[in-house]
Design a protein around this motif. Structure first.
Motif, PDB file in Angstrom:
ATOM      1  N   GLY A 142      70.877  32.505  74.203  1.00 31.83           N
ATOM      2  CA  GLY A 142      72.288  32.372  73.879  1.00 31.83           C
ATOM      3  C   GLY A 142      72.967  33.718  73.717  1.00 31.83           C
ATOM      4  O   GLY A 142      74.104  33.919  74.152  1.00 31.83           O
ATOM      5  N   LYS A 143      72.267  34.670  73.082  1.00 29.31           N
ATOM      6  CA  LYS A 143      72.830  36.008  72.902  1.00 29.31           C
ATOM      7  C   LYS A 143      73.008  36.712  74.248  1.00 29.31           C
ATOM      8  O   LYS A 143      74.012  37.403  74.470  1.00 29.31           O
ATOM      9  N   ILE A 144      72.043  36.537  75.145  1.00 23.89           N
ATOM     10  CA  ILE A 144      72.167  37.131  76.488  1.00 23.89           C
ATOM     11  C   ILE A 144      73.340  36.509  77.230  1.00 23.89           C
ATOM     12  O   ILE A 144      74.127  37.203  77.881  1.00 23.89           O
ATOM     13  N   ALA A 145      73.478  35.183  77.114  1.00 22.28           N
ATOM     14  CA  ALA A 145      74.597  34.489  77.760  1.00 22.28           C
ATOM     15  C   ALA A 145      75.933  34.969  77.205  1.00 22.28           C
ATOM     16  O   ALA A 145      76.869  35.251  77.966  1.00 22.28           O
ATOM     17  N   ALA A 146      76.011  35.071  75.879  1.00 17.49           N
ATOM     18  CA  ALA A 146      77.262  35.515  75.250  1.00 17.49           C
ATOM     19  C   ALA A 146      77.599  36.939  75.666  1.00 17.49           C
ATOM     20  O   ALA A 146      78.753  37.253  75.987  1.00 17.49           O
ATOM     21  N   LYS A 147      76.599  37.811  75.689  1.00 16.75           N
ATOM     22  CA  LYS A 147      76.822  39.192  76.098  1.00 16.75           C
ATOM     23  C   LYS A 147      77.284  39.257  77.556  1.00 16.75           C
ATOM     24  O   LYS A 147      78.186  40.037  77.904  1.00 16.75           O
ATOM     25  N   SER A 148      76.702  38.430  78.410  1.00 20.07           N
ATOM     26  CA  SER A 148      77.098  38.394  79.824  1.00 20.07           C
ATOM     27  C   SER A 148      78.556  37.992  79.972  1.00 20.07           C
ATOM     28  O   SER A 148      79.303  38.578  80.759  1.00 20.07           O
ATOM     29  N   GLY A 149      78.966  36.971  79.209  1.00 18.46           N
ATOM     30  CA  GLY A 149      80.357  36.534  79.258  1.00 18.46           C
ATOM     31  C   GLY A 149      81.302  37.541  78.651  1.00 18.46           C
ATOM     32  O   GLY A 149      82.411  37.764  79.153  1.00 18.46           O
ATOM     33  N   GLU A 150      80.866  38.187  77.572  1.00 20.47           N
ATOM     34  CA  GLU A 150      81.719  39.177  76.909  1.00 20.47           C
ATOM     35  C   GLU A 150      81.957  40.407  77.782  1.00 20.47           C
ATOM     36  O   GLU A 150      83.002  41.052  77.674  1.00 20.47           O
ATOM     37  N   LEU A 151      80.979  40.758  78.615  1.00 19.56           N
ATOM     38  CA  LEU A 151      81.184  41.889  79.528  1.00 19.56           C
ATOM     39  C   LEU A 151      82.400  41.642  80.414  1.00 19.56           C
ATOM     40  O   LEU A 151      83.155  42.556  80.721  1.00 19.56           O
ATOM     41  N   VAL A 152      82.581  40.391  80.815  1.00 17.01           N
ATOM     42  CA  VAL A 152      83.723  40.032  81.657  1.00 17.01           C
ATOM     43  C   VAL A 152      85.019  40.109  80.854  1.00 17.01           C
ATOM     44  O   VAL A 152      86.027  40.635  81.322  1.00 17.01           O
ATOM     45  N   LYS A 153      84.987  39.599  79.614  1.00 18.58           N
ATOM     46  CA  LYS A 153      86.205  39.534  78.801  1.00 18.58           C
ATOM     47  C   LYS A 153      86.568  40.867  78.148  1.00 18.58           C
ATOM     48  O   LYS A 153      87.717  41.276  78.149  1.00 18.58           O
ATOM     49  N   LEU A 154      85.578  41.529  77.574  1.00 21.80           N
ATOM     50  CA  LEU A 154      85.847  42.705  76.749  1.00 21.80           C
ATOM     51  C   LEU A 154      85.688  44.031  77.486  1.00 21.80           C
ATOM     52  O   LEU A 154      86.183  45.061  77.023  1.00 21.80           O
ATOM     53  N   LYS A 155      84.964  44.010  78.593  1.00 23.48           N
ATOM     54  CA  LYS A 155      84.737  45.225  79.394  1.00 23.48           C
ATOM     55  C   LYS A 155      84.084  46.338  78.574  1.00 23.48           C
ATOM     56  O   LYS A 155      84.335  47.520  78.829  1.00 23.48           O
ATOM     57  N   ASP A 156      83.252  45.986  77.616  1.00 25.43           N
ATOM     58  CA  ASP A 156      82.540  46.989  76.825  1.00 25.43           C
ATOM     59  C   ASP A 156      81.148  47.180  77.419  1.00 25.43           C
ATOM     60  O   ASP A 156      80.235  46.396  77.167  1.00 25.43           O
ATOM     61  N   PHE A 157      80.990  48.232  78.186  1.00 26.38           N
ATOM     62  CA  PHE A 157      79.738  48.498  78.879  1.00 26.38           C
ATOM     63  C   PHE A 157      78.919  49.585  78.173  1.00 26.38           C
ATOM     64  O   PHE A 157      77.993  50.138  78.761  1.00 26.38           O
ATOM     65  N   SER A 158      79.236  49.892  76.922  1.00 24.50           N
ATOM     66  CA  SER A 158      78.612  51.024  76.245  1.00 24.50           C
ATOM     67  C   SER A 158      77.088  50.906  76.171  1.00 24.50           C
ATOM     68  O   SER A 158      76.371  51.874  76.470  1.00 24.50           O
ATOM     69  N   LYS A 159      76.584  49.732  75.783  1.00 19.09           N
ATOM     70  CA  LYS A 159      75.127  49.575  75.696  1.00 19.09           C
ATOM     71  C   LYS A 159      74.489  49.511  77.084  1.00 19.09           C
ATOM     72  O   LYS A 159      73.350  49.948  77.273  1.00 19.09           O
TER      73      LYS A 159
END
Length: 200
Positions: A142-159
């Motif tokens: 679930g955390k991987i899925a949420a992070k994958s979706g958040e990359l699209v929404k938030l554009k935070d690629f820092s990690k």
């Protein structure tokens, strides 16, 4: 009647969670008219709660093919005044025994298209009760899925950049501290290093 309950909710800072009745139980369910009718009703309830100053969230989409998820979420968010929208998604029904993967795929699409919260699915979702290990695996997926979706929404690629920089310096091993699950990533990295040493 509603005024009495809303006053209690507001006084104690309770968030009202509206659950669905016509949430699809399989990707084959054709409940579109019923789902839309229910969403419109939920929208009216959300509006009423917001007018009383009560926080509210909506439980939404269930089993759905990934091409239908974006449209459904956009409609739901619009009809429900953009309040937090939680999904319990499954991308396919035939992933029996691997529903943590099916759920993660659908959840990533849902988050990328506006869902605000997800329910983690375990591999035991449709076959029995999950073990503690199943639940841990479900949460990681679930955390991987949420992070994958958040990359699209938030554009935070820092990690992601940090992982990439470490890989550049150390090969494919990456930076376990930037992982979604650092503890497990560290264990895997240590196990890999032991195996690597044996080869050398």
């Amino acid at each position: 009647f509603f005024f009495f309950f809303f006053e209690i909710f507001k006084h104690y800072s309770v968030t009202l969670s509206l659950g669905t009745t016509f949430r699809p139980a399989t990707v084959c369910d054709s409940l579109y008219k019923l789902m839309m009718a229910e969403l419109r009703t939920m929208g009216k309830l959300v509006e009423r709660a917001l007018n009383y100053g009560v926080s509210v969230m909506v439980e939404g989409l269930g089993h759905a093919s990934i091409d239908s998820i974006p449209t459904h979420i956009k409609i739901a968010k619009k009809l429900c005044f953009n309040v937090p929208y939680r999904v319990l998604p499954m991308a396919i029904d035939t992933g029996l025994g691997f529903d943590h993967i099916s759920g993660a795929i659908a959840a990533a699409v849902a988050i990328a298209n506006g869902a605000d919260a997800i329910t983690c699915m375990s591999r035991a979702e449709h076959i029995g009760l999950p073990t503690l290990a199943d639940m841990e695996e479900a949460i990681i997926c679930g955390k991987i899925a949420a992070k994958s979706g958040e990359l699209v929404k938030l554009k935070d690629f820092s990690k992601e950049y940090q992982i990439s920089r470490t890989r550049w310096n150390n090969g494919c091993k990456g930076d376990w501290q930037s992982s979604v699950n650092p503890e497990q990533a560290k264990k895997a990295l240590m196990a890999y290093n032991r195996f690597d040493d044996q080869i050398i």
